[in-house]
Design a protein around this motif. Structure first.
Motif, mmCIF file in Angstrom:
data_model
loop_
_atom_site.group_PDB
_atom_site.id
_atom_site.type_symbol
_atom_site.label_atom_id
_atom_site.label_comp_id
_atom_site.label_asym_id
_atom_site.label_seq_id
_atom_site.Cartn_x
_atom_site.Cartn_y
_atom_site.Cartn_z
ATOM 1 N N VAL A 1 0.933 -1.190 0.182
ATOM 2 C CA VAL A 1 -0.006 -0.134 -0.039
ATOM 3 C C VAL A 1 1.055 1.277 0.000
ATOM 4 C CG1 VAL A 1 -0.276 0.051 2.630
ATOM 5 C CG2 VAL A 1 -1.877 1.215 1.070
ATOM 6 N N GLU A 2 0.345 2.177 -0.837
ATOM 7 C CA GLU A 2 1.168 3.417 -0.798
ATOM 8 C C GLU A 2 0.246 4.643 -0.182
ATOM 9 O OE1 GLU A 2 3.105 7.110 -3.292
ATOM 10 O OE2 GLU A 2 2.321 5.422 -4.552
ATOM 11 N N ILE A 3 0.753 5.253 1.095
ATOM 12 C CA ILE A 3 -0.161 6.024 1.684
ATOM 13 C C ILE A 3 0.247 7.403 1.126
ATOM 14 C CG2 ILE A 3 -0.979 7.176 4.034
ATOM 15 C CD1 ILE A 3 -1.362 4.191 3.817
ATOM 16 N N GLY A 4 -0.909 8.060 0.686
ATOM 17 C CA GLY A 4 -0.645 9.561 -0.059
ATOM 18 C C GLY A 4 -0.094 9.575 -1.199
ATOM 19 N N ALA A 5 -0.912 8.869 -1.982
ATOM 20 C CA ALA A 5 -0.235 8.350 -3.376
ATOM 21 C C ALA A 5 -0.241 9.676 -4.373
ATOM 22 C CB ALA A 5 -1.385 7.324 -4.007
ATOM 23 N N GLY A 6 -1.093 10.704 -4.107
ATOM 24 C CA GLY A 6 -1.018 11.920 -4.931
ATOM 25 C C GLY A 6 -1.267 11.573 -6.460
ATOM 26 N N LEU A 7 -0.293 11.921 -7.170
ATOM 27 C CA LEU A 7 -0.501 11.653 -8.819
ATOM 28 C C LEU A 7 -0.038 10.533 -9.165
ATOM 29 C CD1 LEU A 7 0.645 15.518 -9.815
ATOM 30 C CD2 LEU A 7 -1.630 14.546 -9.833
ATOM 31 N N GLY A 8 0.435 9.796 -8.431
ATOM 32 C CA GLY A 8 0.272 8.194 -8.771
ATOM 33 C C GLY A 8 2.051 8.163 -9.344
ATOM 34 N N THR A 9 2.898 9.027 -9.163
ATOM 35 C CA THR A 9 4.274 9.110 -9.756
ATOM 36 C C THR A 9 4.959 7.803 -9.112
ATOM 37 O OG1 THR A 9 4.406 11.332 -10.138
ATOM 38 C CG2 THR A 9 6.386 10.329 -9.887
ATOM 39 N N ILE A 10 4.873 7.971 -7.807
ATOM 40 C CA ILE A 10 5.660 6.613 -7.126
ATOM 41 C C ILE A 10 4.980 5.548 -7.189
ATOM 42 C CG2 ILE A 10 6.450 5.773 -4.707
ATOM 43 C CD1 ILE A 10 7.873 8.222 -5.751
ATOM 44 N N SER A 11 3.737 5.472 -7.423
ATOM 45 C CA SER A 11 2.810 4.260 -7.559
ATOM 46 C C SER A 11 3.278 3.443 -8.840
ATOM 47 C CB SER A 11 1.235 4.736 -7.624
ATOM 48 O OG SER A 11 0.774 5.512 -6.630
ATOM 49 N N GLU A 12 3.559 4.153 -9.748
ATOM 50 C CA GLU A 12 3.777 3.789 -11.344
ATOM 51 C C GLU A 12 5.120 2.818 -11.169
ATOM 52 O OE1 GLU A 12 1.862 6.367 -14.828
ATOM 53 O OE2 GLU A 12 3.473 7.196 -13.620
ATOM 54 N N LEU A 13 6.079 3.388 -10.429
ATOM 55 C CA LEU A 13 7.054 2.806 -10.082
ATOM 56 C C LEU A 13 7.216 1.517 -9.352
ATOM 57 C CD1 LEU A 13 9.747 5.721 -9.354
ATOM 58 C CD2 LEU A 13 9.277 4.557 -11.593
ATOM 59 N N LEU A 14 6.210 1.512 -8.237
ATOM 60 C CA LEU A 14 5.868 0.599 -7.300
ATOM 61 C C LEU A 14 5.139 -0.777 -8.282
ATOM 62 C CD1 LEU A 14 4.737 2.242 -4.286
ATOM 63 C CD2 LEU A 14 6.771 0.888 -4.316
ATOM 64 N N ARG A 15 4.422 -0.479 -8.993
ATOM 65 C CA ARG A 15 3.404 -1.312 -9.486
ATOM 66 C C ARG A 15 3.883 -2.547 -10.259
ATOM 67 N NH1 ARG A 15 0.833 -4.852 -9.645
ATOM 68 N NH2 ARG A 15 -1.259 -5.234 -10.946
ATOM 69 N N SER A 16 5.085 -2.275 -10.964
ATOM 70 C CA SER A 16 5.983 -3.463 -11.683
ATOM 71 C C SER A 16 6.693 -4.279 -10.707
ATOM 72 C CB SER A 16 6.765 -2.724 -12.573
ATOM 73 O OG SER A 16 7.785 -2.070 -11.992
ATOM 74 N N ARG A 17 6.562 -3.960 -9.502
ATOM 75 C CA ARG A 17 7.304 -4.716 -8.443
ATOM 76 C C ARG A 17 6.475 -5.172 -7.406
ATOM 77 N NH1 ARG A 17 10.201 -0.277 -10.036
ATOM 78 N NH2 ARG A 17 12.521 -0.845 -10.099
ATOM 79 N N VAL A 18 5.087 -5.312 -7.676
ATOM 80 C CA VAL A 18 4.206 -6.048 -6.694
ATOM 81 C C VAL A 18 2.976 -6.644 -7.562
ATOM 82 C CG1 VAL A 18 4.650 -4.408 -4.785
ATOM 83 C CG2 VAL A 18 2.850 -3.855 -6.379
ATOM 84 N N ASP A 19 2.467 -7.563 -6.736
ATOM 85 C CA ASP A 19 1.287 -8.367 -7.531
ATOM 86 C C ASP A 19 -0.017 -7.590 -7.332
ATOM 87 O OD1 ASP A 19 2.812 -10.634 -8.133
ATOM 88 O OD2 ASP A 19 2.717 -11.427 -6.311
ATOM 89 N N ARG A 20 -0.036 -6.724 -6.009
ATOM 90 C CA ARG A 20 -1.231 -6.001 -5.944
ATOM 91 C C ARG A 20 -0.794 -4.767 -5.242
ATOM 92 N NH1 ARG A 20 -6.569 -5.941 -6.241
ATOM 93 N NH2 ARG A 20 -7.696 -4.818 -4.621
#
Length: 201
Positions: A1-20
């Protein structure tokens, strides 16, 4: 889980490294934009809640990892937040935090952004370890940013960023600083990075 995901900049980097990936974002506008960005990805869920509301729902032992980039400083009771984050992790789960550092740099801009504090290594360590975490990494980053921030924001009271200057800083200064700091950790810096782990239930 990313807390305070904002615009999703970090989220995009995390997504390829996790199943969910769950994205918690308190701003309805930003949560909507996150939903649009990841609308075709069934492995991403967007939660339109504050950290406090999210913790109150009792997600005990659910997550393998929690990422918070420039979030903890916005939380009034950061000790309670740390305890809630500990509870939300599985045993062995990791907490990754990035926060602004050095209280003497606190400025009008911090207040505008809703910051309650800037951290030192001891204050961040105490906050996180008191919740039960075992800290694996804790160090300062961006030593080059300390003087510009102190002069422009703390002393001169600037309340906005000069975009062209930021672009030059990101392209020229950041790569050099990043390389140097990967070899030799600075004794201080504008920000802090922490990685901690839940070692017991």
């Amino acid at each position: 889980v990313e807390i305070g995901a904002g615009l999703g900049t970090i989220s995009e980097l995390l997504r390829s490294r996790v199943d969910r990936l769950d994205l918690v974002e308190p701003s309805p506008d930003l949560a909507c934009r996150l939903s649009e960005k990841f609308s075709t990805d069934p492995g991403v869920a967007v939660v339109d809640q504050t950290l406090e509301a999210w913790m109150a729902e009792g997600r005990s032992g659910v997550y393998d990892g929690i990422v918070m980039v420039n979030v903890l400083e916005h939380i009034k009771d950061d000790a309670a937040a740390a305890r809630g984050l500990y509870d939300a992790l599985k045993v062995g789960g990791a907490l990754c935090i990035f926060v602004p550092a050095l209280p003497f740099l606190f400025s009008k801009l911090d207040k505008i952004y809703g910051h309650y504090r800037r951290y030192t290594k001891p204050t961040l360590r105490n906050c996180i370890s008191s919740a039960g975490f075992e800290i694996e990494k804790l160090h300062y980053v961006d030593v080059a940013g300390v003087l510009p921030w102190w002069v422009l924001n703390t002393v001169m009271g600037k309340t906005s960023f000069h975009a062209p200057s930021l672009q030059v800083y990101d392209k020229v200064v950041v790569p050099v600083t990043k390389t140097c700091e990967s070899v030799l950790r600075p004794p201080f810096g504008k920000n802090l990075i922490l990685i901690a782990r839940k070692v017991a239930g």
